[in-house]
Design a protein around this motif. Structure first.
Motif, PDB file in Angstrom:
ATOM      1  N   THR A  17      -4.302  10.113  -1.297  1.00  0.00           N
ATOM      2  CA  THR A  17      -4.761   8.357  -1.197  1.00  0.00           C
ATOM      3  C   THR A  17      -4.785   7.072  -1.068  1.00  0.00           C
ATOM      4  O   THR A  17      -3.411   7.648  -2.008  1.00  0.00           O
ATOM      5  N   ALA A  18      -4.621   6.638  -0.291  1.00  0.00           N
ATOM      6  CA  ALA A  18      -4.117   5.003  -0.424  1.00  0.00           C
ATOM      7  C   ALA A  18      -4.368   4.182  -1.476  1.00  0.00           C
ATOM      8  O   ALA A  18      -5.470   4.325  -2.214  1.00  0.00           O
ATOM      9  N   VAL A  19      -3.636   4.183  -1.989  1.00  0.00           N
ATOM     10  CA  VAL A  19      -3.654   3.141  -2.845  1.00  0.00           C
ATOM     11  C   VAL A  19      -2.565   1.366  -2.832  1.00  0.00           C
ATOM     12  O   VAL A  19      -1.724   1.060  -2.878  1.00  0.00           O
ATOM     13  N   GLU A  45       0.386  -1.100   0.119  1.00  0.00           N
ATOM     14  CA  GLU A  45       0.478   0.171  -0.274  1.00  0.00           C
ATOM     15  C   GLU A  45       0.830   1.295  -0.211  1.00  0.00           C
ATOM     16  O   GLU A  45       1.668   1.449   0.732  1.00  0.00           O
ATOM     17  N   ILE A  46       0.561   2.392  -0.672  1.00  0.00           N
ATOM     18  CA  ILE A  46       1.002   3.552  -0.696  1.00  0.00           C
ATOM     19  C   ILE A  46       0.242   4.428  -0.780  1.00  0.00           C
ATOM     20  O   ILE A  46      -0.872   4.186  -0.971  1.00  0.00           O
ATOM     21  N   GLN A  47       0.816   5.762  -0.817  1.00  0.00           N
ATOM     22  CA  GLN A  47      -0.272   6.761  -0.624  1.00  0.00           C
ATOM     23  C   GLN A  47       0.174   7.888  -1.734  1.00  0.00           C
ATOM     24  O   GLN A  47       1.585   8.438  -1.796  1.00  0.00           O
ATOM     25  N   VAL A  81       0.517   2.935 -12.174  1.00  0.00           N
ATOM     26  CA  VAL A  81      -0.424   3.666 -11.389  1.00  0.00           C
ATOM     27  C   VAL A  81      -1.299   4.592 -11.315  1.00  0.00           C
ATOM     28  O   VAL A  81      -2.266   4.954 -10.736  1.00  0.00           O
ATOM     29  N   ILE A  82      -0.776   5.931 -11.327  1.00  0.00           N
ATOM     30  CA  ILE A  82      -0.756   7.189 -12.293  1.00  0.00           C
ATOM     31  C   ILE A  82      -2.428   7.317 -13.259  1.00  0.00           C
ATOM     32  O   ILE A  82      -3.044   7.815 -13.017  1.00  0.00           O
ATOM     33  N   GLU A  83      -1.616   6.047 -14.323  1.00  0.00           N
ATOM     34  CA  GLU A  83      -2.946   6.171 -15.357  1.00  0.00           C
ATOM     35  C   GLU A  83      -4.382   5.446 -15.081  1.00  0.00           C
ATOM     36  O   GLU A  83      -4.988   5.964 -14.841  1.00  0.00           O
ATOM     37  N   SER A  84      -3.689   4.587 -13.605  1.00  0.00           N
ATOM     38  CA  SER A  84      -5.061   3.787 -13.522  1.00  0.00           C
ATOM     39  C   SER A  84      -5.914   5.002 -12.649  1.00  0.00           C
ATOM     40  O   SER A  84      -6.696   5.092 -12.496  1.00  0.00           O
ATOM     41  N   PRO A 144       6.375   1.725  -7.197  1.00  0.00           N
ATOM     42  CA  PRO A 144       6.722   1.920  -5.931  1.00  0.00           C
ATOM     43  C   PRO A 144       6.593   0.402  -4.574  1.00  0.00           C
ATOM     44  O   PRO A 144       6.285  -0.175  -5.133  1.00  0.00           O
ATOM     45  N   GLY A 145       6.806   1.231  -3.622  1.00  0.00           N
ATOM     46  CA  GLY A 145       7.149  -0.449  -2.223  1.00  0.00           C
ATOM     47  C   GLY A 145       6.075   0.486  -1.811  1.00  0.00           C
ATOM     48  O   GLY A 145       6.030   1.700  -1.456  1.00  0.00           O
ATOM     49  N   ALA A 146       5.801  -0.345  -0.852  1.00  0.00           N
ATOM     50  CA  ALA A 146       4.840  -0.369   0.724  1.00  0.00           C
ATOM     51  C   ALA A 146       5.242   1.374   1.741  1.00  0.00           C
ATOM     52  O   ALA A 146       6.835   0.940   2.104  1.00  0.00           O
ATOM     53  N   GLY A 147       4.271   1.747   1.926  1.00  0.00           N
ATOM     54  CA  GLY A 147       4.587   2.970   2.904  1.00  0.00           C
ATOM     55  C   GLY A 147       5.495   4.311   2.134  1.00  0.00           C
ATOM     56  O   GLY A 147       5.322   5.125   2.734  1.00  0.00           O
ATOM     57  N   GLU A 148       4.937   4.054   0.278  1.00  0.00           N
ATOM     58  CA  GLU A 148       6.104   5.079  -0.156  1.00  0.00           C
ATOM     59  C   GLU A 148       5.350   6.076  -0.406  1.00  0.00           C
ATOM     60  O   GLU A 148       3.586   5.875  -0.552  1.00  0.00           O
ATOM     61  N   TRP A 149       5.198   7.566  -0.247  1.00  0.00           N
ATOM     62  CA  TRP A 149       4.544   8.337   0.023  1.00  0.00           C
ATOM     63  C   TRP A 149       4.746   9.068  -1.674  1.00  0.00           C
ATOM     64  O   TRP A 149       5.939   9.568  -2.022  1.00  0.00           O
TER      65      TRP A 149
END
Length: 244
Positions: free
Chosen positions: A27-29, A5-7, A40-43, A67-72
């Motif tokens: 937004t949590a993704v 999950e990323i922010q 991810v951005i295109e999604s 992106p990895g877990a916890g990244e903003w």
């Protein structure tokens, strides 16, 4: 998805692309752990043509980052004015932007346009082959990988569309040098040389003419000239003097 999950934070200028529930400051993704940041951005509905700096935990990164877990992730809009390297600045407009194409040509900006819908694959291929910036309001078209360059046109009003493109790309202006019908170059024309292409009233009223070197359409300062002159004057005043 059961990945990390990323922010993700979209800049305010980009939030209208996203669904309402994704327009918050963060937004949590949940990602799949393999897709790139660009995917991810295109999604989120944001075309990458509109994306500028990307920051991951405050550090600038590329769309190819996974992106990895916890990244903003902070997504910023493209910087203006936007520079398009490697080619003379030229545009290609989709079938829905005919008025914008004519106004760009009026200002001497190279703007290719097809009045018939030739389809997204053909438009994208032409953008790549001719190294033209594709202008469109179709997000799906702007996501095609074969595009050379593209830009989303934010308004549906021709006046605002023109200001948007001119402020974003700051093309050199050379008013009255292009055919608004076909994008060809205009040249001075002797009245006698174009006489047979003129109506009687035009022959008797006007003395100064120009002709398109490509399609041979003839131009003169007719009844609509004052309206066109106002468009030119406003563009020149706001976006700079025309090229000599």
């Amino acid at each position: 998805m059961n990945g990390p999950e990323i922010q993700l934070s979209l800049a305010p200028e980009l939030r209208f692309f996203a669904a309402p529930e994704r327009r918050r400051d963060r937004t949590a993704v949940t990602t799949d752990g393999a897709s790139t940041l660009g995917h991810v951005i295109e999604s989120f509905g944001v075309p990458l043509t509109e994306v500028g700096r990307l920051l991951v935990d405050g550090r600038e990164t590329a769309v190819s980052h996974v992106p990895g877990a916890g990244e903003w992730v902070e997504v910023h809009p493209v910087a203006r004015p936007q520079r398009v390297p490697g080619a003379p600045l030229r545009f290609l407009l989709d079938v829905h932007l005919g008025t914008l194409a004519r106004r760009l040509r009026l200002l001497g900006v190279d703007a290719a346009y097809e009045s018939e819908d030739i389809g997204d694959p053909a438009l994208a291929a032409r953008s790549a082959a001719q190294r033209r910036v594709l202008l469109s309001r179709d997000r799906g078209l702007l996501r095609r990988r074969e595009l050379w360059a593209g830009a989303y046109v934010y308004s549906d009003r021709p006046e605002e569309q023109l200001r948007d493109v001119l402020s974003r790309f700051t093309p050199s202006l050379a008013p009255w040098t292009r055919c608004t019908a076909c994008n060809g170059a205009l040249e001075d024309a002797d009245k006698d040389a174009v006489r047979e292409r003129l109506e009687h009233g035009t022959r008797s009223t006007y003395e100064v003419f120009a002709r398109c070197a490509a399609c041979e359409r003839v131009y003169w300062r007719g009844a609509h000239h004052s309206r066109l002159e106002a468009i030119v004057a406003a563009a020149v005043e706001e976006f700079g003097a025309p090229v000599p």
